[in-house]
Design a protein around this motif. Sequence first.
Motif, PDB file in Angstrom:
ATOM      1  N   LEU A 222      -0.461 -11.252  -4.895  1.00  0.00           N
ATOM      2  CA  LEU A 222       0.910 -11.418  -5.309  1.00  0.00           C
ATOM      3  C   LEU A 222       0.889 -13.146  -5.397  1.00  0.00           C
ATOM      4  O   LEU A 222       1.118 -13.731  -4.200  1.00  0.00           O
ATOM      5  CB  LEU A 222       1.810 -10.917  -4.497  1.00  0.00           C
ATOM      6  N   GLU A 223       1.097 -13.521  -6.521  1.00  0.00           N
ATOM      7  CA  GLU A 223       1.344 -15.244  -6.777  1.00  0.00           C
ATOM      8  C   GLU A 223       2.644 -15.667  -7.150  1.00  0.00           C
ATOM      9  O   GLU A 223       2.897 -16.889  -7.434  1.00  0.00           O
ATOM     10  CB  GLU A 223       0.206 -15.974  -7.479  1.00  0.00           C
ATOM     11  N   ARG A 224       3.442 -14.697  -7.746  1.00  0.00           N
ATOM     12  CA  ARG A 224       4.781 -15.064  -8.120  1.00  0.00           C
ATOM     13  C   ARG A 224       5.730 -15.645  -7.068  1.00  0.00           C
ATOM     14  O   ARG A 224       5.546 -15.129  -6.020  1.00  0.00           O
ATOM     15  CB  ARG A 224       5.279 -13.870  -9.078  1.00  0.00           C
ATOM     16  N   PRO A 225       6.780 -16.309  -7.498  1.00  0.00           N
ATOM     17  CA  PRO A 225       7.524 -16.929  -6.392  1.00  0.00           C
ATOM     18  C   PRO A 225       8.373 -15.762  -5.584  1.00  0.00           C
ATOM     19  O   PRO A 225       8.878 -15.878  -4.494  1.00  0.00           O
ATOM     20  CB  PRO A 225       8.679 -17.558  -7.135  1.00  0.00           C
ATOM     21  N   SER A 226       8.385 -14.657  -6.168  1.00  0.00           N
ATOM     22  CA  SER A 226       9.167 -13.435  -5.378  1.00  0.00           C
ATOM     23  C   SER A 226       8.550 -12.164  -6.062  1.00  0.00           C
ATOM     24  O   SER A 226       8.138 -12.194  -7.345  1.00  0.00           O
ATOM     25  CB  SER A 226      10.791 -13.608  -5.743  1.00  0.00           C
ATOM     26  N   GLY A 227       8.861 -11.210  -5.357  1.00  0.00           N
ATOM     27  CA  GLY A 227       8.408  -9.904  -5.812  1.00  0.00           C
ATOM     28  C   GLY A 227       8.550  -8.727  -4.708  1.00  0.00           C
ATOM     29  O   GLY A 227       9.197  -8.832  -3.790  1.00  0.00           O
ATOM     30  N   SER A 228       7.953  -7.690  -5.275  1.00  0.00           N
ATOM     31  CA  SER A 228       7.893  -6.518  -4.254  1.00  0.00           C
ATOM     32  C   SER A 228       6.835  -5.860  -4.063  1.00  0.00           C
ATOM     33  O   SER A 228       5.824  -5.901  -4.936  1.00  0.00           O
ATOM     34  CB  SER A 228       9.020  -5.417  -4.730  1.00  0.00           C
ATOM     35  N   PHE A 229       6.740  -5.096  -3.089  1.00  0.00           N
ATOM     36  CA  PHE A 229       5.359  -4.178  -2.789  1.00  0.00           C
ATOM     37  C   PHE A 229       5.850  -2.834  -1.979  1.00  0.00           C
ATOM     38  O   PHE A 229       6.770  -2.755  -1.411  1.00  0.00           O
ATOM     39  CB  PHE A 229       4.410  -4.795  -1.981  1.00  0.00           C
ATOM     40  N   LYS A 230       5.032  -1.943  -2.497  1.00  0.00           N
ATOM     41  CA  LYS A 230       5.653  -0.474  -1.879  1.00  0.00           C
ATOM     42  C   LYS A 230       4.435   0.449  -1.701  1.00  0.00           C
ATOM     43  O   LYS A 230       3.307   0.258  -2.235  1.00  0.00           O
ATOM     44  CB  LYS A 230       6.461   0.056  -3.080  1.00  0.00           C
ATOM     45  N   THR A 231       4.779   1.397  -0.868  1.00  0.00           N
ATOM     46  CA  THR A 231       3.782   2.377  -0.808  1.00  0.00           C
ATOM     47  C   THR A 231       3.374   3.226  -1.938  1.00  0.00           C
ATOM     48  O   THR A 231       4.272   3.484  -2.849  1.00  0.00           O
ATOM     49  CB  THR A 231       3.972   3.503   0.536  1.00  0.00           C
ATOM     50  N   PRO A 232       2.174   3.889  -1.940  1.00  0.00           N
ATOM     51  CA  PRO A 232       2.162   4.749  -3.208  1.00  0.00           C
ATOM     52  C   PRO A 232       3.025   5.832  -3.124  1.00  0.00           C
ATOM     53  O   PRO A 232       3.361   6.460  -2.248  1.00  0.00           O
ATOM     54  CB  PRO A 232       0.501   5.260  -3.008  1.00  0.00           C
ATOM     55  N   ASN A 233       3.398   6.377  -4.506  1.00  0.00           N
ATOM     56  CA  ASN A 233       4.556   7.545  -4.521  1.00  0.00           C
ATOM     57  C   ASN A 233       5.876   7.065  -4.397  1.00  0.00           C
ATOM     58  O   ASN A 233       6.878   7.921  -4.454  1.00  0.00           O
ATOM     59  CB  ASN A 233       4.046   8.828  -3.714  1.00  0.00           C
ATOM     60  N   TRP A 234       6.062   5.832  -3.941  1.00  0.00           N
ATOM     61  CA  TRP A 234       7.386   5.493  -3.438  1.00  0.00           C
ATOM     62  C   TRP A 234       8.303   5.385  -4.845  1.00  0.00           C
ATOM     63  O   TRP A 234       7.895   4.745  -5.784  1.00  0.00           O
ATOM     64  CB  TRP A 234       7.611   4.105  -2.778  1.00  0.00           C
ATOM     65  N   PRO A 235       9.378   5.823  -4.929  1.00  0.00           N
ATOM     66  CA  PRO A 235      10.467   6.555  -4.006  1.00  0.00           C
ATOM     67  C   PRO A 235      10.454   7.996  -3.898  1.00  0.00           C
ATOM     68  O   PRO A 235      11.203   8.829  -3.546  1.00  0.00           O
ATOM     69  CB  PRO A 235      11.803   5.924  -3.837  1.00  0.00           C
ATOM     70  N   ASP A 236       9.517   8.492  -4.951  1.00  0.00           N
ATOM     71  CA  ASP A 236       9.703   9.956  -5.102  1.00  0.00           C
ATOM     72  C   ASP A 236       9.105  11.022  -4.269  1.00  0.00           C
ATOM     73  O   ASP A 236       9.887  12.107  -4.198  1.00  0.00           O
ATOM     74  CB  ASP A 236       8.891  10.282  -6.542  1.00  0.00           C
ATOM     75  N   ARG A 237       8.036  10.442  -3.492  1.00  0.00           N
ATOM     76  CA  ARG A 237       7.678  11.361  -2.463  1.00  0.00           C
ATOM     77  C   ARG A 237       6.963  10.818  -1.562  1.00  0.00           C
ATOM     78  O   ARG A 237       6.549   9.577  -1.514  1.00  0.00           O
ATOM     79  CB  ARG A 237       6.492  12.550  -3.160  1.00  0.00           C
ATOM     80  N   ASP A 238       6.181  11.369  -0.453  1.00  0.00           N
ATOM     81  CA  ASP A 238       5.788  10.571   0.653  1.00  0.00           C
ATOM     82  C   ASP A 238       4.296  10.059   0.249  1.00  0.00           C
ATOM     83  O   ASP A 238       3.801  10.261  -0.967  1.00  0.00           O
ATOM     84  CB  ASP A 238       5.151  11.647   1.748  1.00  0.00           C
ATOM     85  N   TYR A 239       4.023   8.902   0.889  1.00  0.00           N
ATOM     86  CA  TYR A 239       2.482   8.276   0.645  1.00  0.00           C
ATOM     87  C   TYR A 239       1.637   9.087   0.903  1.00  0.00           C
ATOM     88  O   TYR A 239       1.699  10.085   1.838  1.00  0.00           O
ATOM     89  CB  TYR A 239       2.700   7.116   1.469  1.00  0.00           C
ATOM     90  N   PRO A 240       0.160   9.178   0.336  1.00  0.00           N
ATOM     91  CA  PRO A 240      -0.630  10.008   0.565  1.00  0.00           C
ATOM     92  C   PRO A 240      -1.451   9.842   1.676  1.00  0.00           C
ATOM     93  O   PRO A 240      -1.165   8.742   2.392  1.00  0.00           O
ATOM     94  CB  PRO A 240      -1.530   9.925  -0.843  1.00  0.00           C
ATOM     95  N   ALA A 241      -2.200  10.720   2.355  1.00  0.00           N
ATOM     96  CA  ALA A 241      -3.013  10.512   3.470  1.00  0.00           C
ATOM     97  C   ALA A 241      -4.228   9.746   2.978  1.00  0.00           C
ATOM     98  O   ALA A 241      -4.674   9.828   1.809  1.00  0.00           O
ATOM     99  CB  ALA A 241      -3.520  11.812   4.033  1.00  0.00           C
TER     100      ALA A 241
END
Length: 415
Positions: free
Chosen positions: A158-177
């Motif tokens: 990630l090299e842009r001045p701002s941004g986001s990061f999230k777990t896989p499947n967010w926000p629809d369901r739980d992250y996987p094992a």
Amino acid sequence: MRGAGAWAPLCLLLVAAAQHSRPQLSERPVFTCGGILTGESGFIGSEGFPGVYPPNSKCTWKITVPEGKVVVLNFRFIDLESDNLCRYDFVDVYNGHANGQRIGRFCGTFRPGALVSSSNKMMVQMISDANTAGNGFMAMFSAAEPNERGDQYCGGLLERPSGSFKTPNWPDRDYPAGVTCVWHIVAPKNQLIEVTFEKFDVERDNYCRYDYVAVFNGGEINDAERIGKYCGDSPPAPIVSERNELLIQFLSDLSLTADGFIGHYKFRPKKLPTTTALPVTTTFLATTSLKPTVALCQQKCRRSGTLESNYCSSNFVLAGTVITTIPRGGSLHATVSIINIYKEGNLAIQQAGKNMSAKVIVVCKQCPLLRRGLNYIIMGQVGEDGRGKIMPNSFIMMFKTKNQKLLDALKNKQC
């Protein structure tokens, strides 16, 4: 001994690899020590897989997928000598081919989730010592579009001045094992990185042993540079890097999962250093990130009160062995291997097998003095990052077995 049933998955994997790499042949693929691999996809495996891998070896695989794409690596099988810290036999995965950021180190039989490079190059290295145990590993690499990796992938540069990061499947369901995600955030040289978590729900554990988010200064997973380790359902306080690089690692084990998280980052300018000392009357809250100041460190280095009187006023109380000490600025960062913990509070505790440890910061480097290899009773406050804060008047003393009964009695009394 491995039961006969353990070989069934290996047979299936080998058939799949043979079909993938040589569709016209029925023989199984031959895995050698390292190699140069290019193309949209392929398999790599330890030398002689599925036979026992050889001792005293160092094998390096350099993977290149088409320009403009990223490498996704999926371990299909892993069985290396097991060690809590992966010190003996291990597989390292790196971004790029040379001097790249390490994405992860793996051993034992834990199979990580998909690992994603931040460019079209990835390097995998396996090292074994004189004593080997296990059948090695097999993994498949494939090319993916950087911005269309799907819900099952995460991490990247990630090299842009701002941004986001999230777990896989967010926000629809739980992250996987069984997922490992590593985000490497790089700002211009004269800027720092501020990270905030908007939503946060990661499997709760007092020691964050199972699923967790770890944040590191710099571009590597390095305990000496770790800012904090987080789990549960309370978002960590905002985090600001010390330099222009920050690494965020998310790991889920193979059991319970949860909603996951979404975090945001932004670059911010470095503040100019100030030479004005804070007045002696400045109050330091236990929950704030304490910075050593001239005024604070001019105080007398003398503990106040007794073991009993300090017990209730301290956020945490432990007996432990100092295993690392790193001077940083005017303070000392130490790792303490825990012998016993009597009062935990919000202290972040790391567990590797049966060994537990905690990070503490002696705010004024030698006041009080902690020496590596010695055993202490340590009482102190806890910062927002989960690290213990040791002030000049904090109660520290050498730990002896005769203290055990008194500490056990204090643990059972109500403050």
